[in-house]
Design a protein around this motif. Structure first.
Motif, mmCIF file in Angstrom:
data_model
loop_
_atom_site.group_PDB
_atom_site.id
_atom_site.type_symbol
_atom_site.label_atom_id
_atom_site.label_comp_id
_atom_site.label_asym_id
_atom_site.label_seq_id
_atom_site.Cartn_x
_atom_site.Cartn_y
_atom_site.Cartn_z
ATOM 1 N N ASP A 88 0.830 -1.191 0.000
ATOM 2 C CA ASP A 88 0.000 0.000 0.000
ATOM 3 C C ASP A 88 0.880 1.264 0.000
ATOM 4 N N PRO A 89 1.424 1.623 -1.178
ATOM 5 C CA PRO A 89 2.378 2.735 -1.237
ATOM 6 C C PRO A 89 1.801 4.076 -0.774
ATOM 7 N N VAL A 90 0.496 4.296 -1.000
ATOM 8 C CA VAL A 90 -0.109 5.569 -0.577
ATOM 9 C C VAL A 90 -0.085 5.667 0.945
ATOM 10 N N ARG A 91 -0.528 4.585 1.584
ATOM 11 C CA ARG A 91 -0.533 4.546 3.048
ATOM 12 C C ARG A 91 0.895 4.683 3.588
ATOM 13 N N TYR A 92 1.829 4.054 2.888
ATOM 14 C CA TYR A 92 3.229 4.089 3.313
ATOM 15 C C TYR A 92 3.775 5.529 3.246
ATOM 16 N N ALA A 93 3.448 6.239 2.158
ATOM 17 C CA ALA A 93 3.932 7.632 2.002
ATOM 18 C C ALA A 93 3.312 8.525 3.084
ATOM 19 N N LEU A 94 2.007 8.357 3.280
ATOM 20 C CA LEU A 94 1.345 9.182 4.307
ATOM 21 C C LEU A 94 1.871 8.827 5.704
ATOM 22 N N GLY A 95 2.107 7.548 5.921
ATOM 23 C CA GLY A 95 2.647 7.095 7.213
ATOM 24 C C GLY A 95 4.035 7.686 7.459
ATOM 25 N N THR A 96 4.839 7.783 6.402
ATOM 26 C CA THR A 96 6.189 8.358 6.547
ATOM 27 C C THR A 96 6.090 9.846 6.877
ATOM 28 N N ALA A 97 5.142 10.538 6.228
ATOM 29 C CA ALA A 97 4.965 11.974 6.530
ATOM 30 C C ALA A 97 4.621 12.148 8.003
ATOM 31 N N LYS A 98 3.751 11.281 8.501
ATOM 32 C CA LYS A 98 3.341 11.376 9.910
ATOM 33 C C LYS A 98 4.528 11.033 10.831
#
Ligand code: PAF
Length: 328
Positions: free
Chosen positions: A238-248
């Motif tokens: 889930d790359p979208v979730r991964y990118a958002l998770g990294t931002a957080k």
């Protein structure tokens, strides 16, 4: 092991400093003044989330002054890769392997070709660091480092370096799918970096803004289409979730592209979003959001880069002609 860190900015200094704590390991930092002269006089100071430390390290301006090494760690910006790699060619010719710890796509192939070697390793990092003043590095984020190589002959060294980094406290793992690792990290950078850079917001501020989160989703989804066309296997489902998770998770970070813009330096947009757009064109994939943020970041860069200025001037001429044609 004798390690030479070429391009010792914030990230390079951080890895070099902690690795120098290992038994039988010598680290030399190669970088620019005034960072190098400050380290020579007062040592390298590290503060921030990893605590306060002073490292007495050798630092110099030219790799050509070093005659031999076992490992070159290259931590320059992507656009300086070739020049930096060439400055350490004599070390690689005499047997050193070269580990690239960078953002962006395509640098391993570039270095392997330019130095005529397959002793090339690659790592991605989610460590965050800022060079606060000369000789001082502030650690701002503590994330995963992933190491691998496209060339199987380096697997043993990959494992050795993974163990060495673990021993000095980094969160690190080896991977036999380094292309997937690099792409997964690049998707994160495609999402977070231009959005933070264009708004001047930290990763956490970007994450908390609903509209900006939506933009990150679109940017990552466009890049994922390219990844699918290339047949690369990502390291997340889930790359979208991964990118958002990294931002957080890296909420306090001022992302590297925003740091570059603030410092009046060239950004890595070409090796990140630019590369996605270039590959998308080959496969006939549309990337409107990526093209928009790319154009805007390039326009901001053009304030201080000659090359960018020329591009903008040409565009103005083209727009004038267009307006004339429409109003004629
Ligand atoms: O480029 C950066 O700043 C970093 O790769 C990341 C993970 C986006 C955190 O700021």
């Amino acid at each position: 092991m004798k390690i030479v860190v070429v391009g010792s900015g914030a990230i390079g200094s951080l890895y070099g400093a902690f690795l120098s704590r290992l038994k039988d390991t010598e680290v030399i930092l190669v970088g620019r003044n005034p960072h190098v002269s400050a380290i020579q006089s007062n040592g390298l100071k590290i503060n921030g989330i990893l605590g306060e430390h002073v490292f007495k390290l050798k630092a110099m301006k030219l790799a050509s002054e070093i005659d031999k090494a076992d490992l070159v760690i290259l931590t320059t910006k992507t656009y300086d890769t070739l020049t930096a790699a060439q400055s350490a060619k004599h070390l690689v010719d005499r047997g050193a392997s070269i580990l690239l710890i960078q953002n962006g796509l395509g640098t391993e192939e570039l270095v392997a070709k330019a130095l005529n070697t397959t002793k090339v390793l690659r790592a991605t990092t989610c460590m965050g660091a800022l060079r606060t003043t000369p000789g001082v590095v502030t650690a701002t984020g503590c994330g995963l480092t992933e190491i691998g190589s496209r060339y199987p002959e380096n697997y043993e060294l990959v494992e050795q370096l993974t163990e060495m980094m673990k021993e000095v406290g980094f969160d690190v793992r080896s991977s036999d799918n380094i292309e997937g690792v690099v792409w997964t990290k690049t998707l994160v950078n495609c999402g977070i970096n231009p959005v933070g850079a264009l708004t001047g917001l930290s990763n956490g501020e970007v994450y908390r803004n609903k509209a900006l989160r939506g933009l990150i989703v679109r940017l990552v989804e466009e890049a994922v289409k390219v990844v699918k066309a290339l047949g690369v296997e990502l390291t997340t489902d889930d790359p979208v979730r991964y990118a958002l998770g990294t931002a957080k998770a890296t909420g306090n970070n001022i992302n590297s592209m925003l740091q570059d813009l603030r410092a009046g330096k060239r950004t890595e947009i070409d090796a990140i979003t630019g590369e996605v757009i270039r590959l998308a064109k080959i496969y006939g994939i549309e990337t409107p959001s990526s093209e928009a943020v790319y154009a805007l970041v390039k326009a901001l860069e053009s304030k201080y880069l000659e090359e960018g200025k020329k591009m903008t001037e040409m565009d103005i001429l083209a727009i004038d002609e267009l307006v004339e044609a429409i109003t004629r």
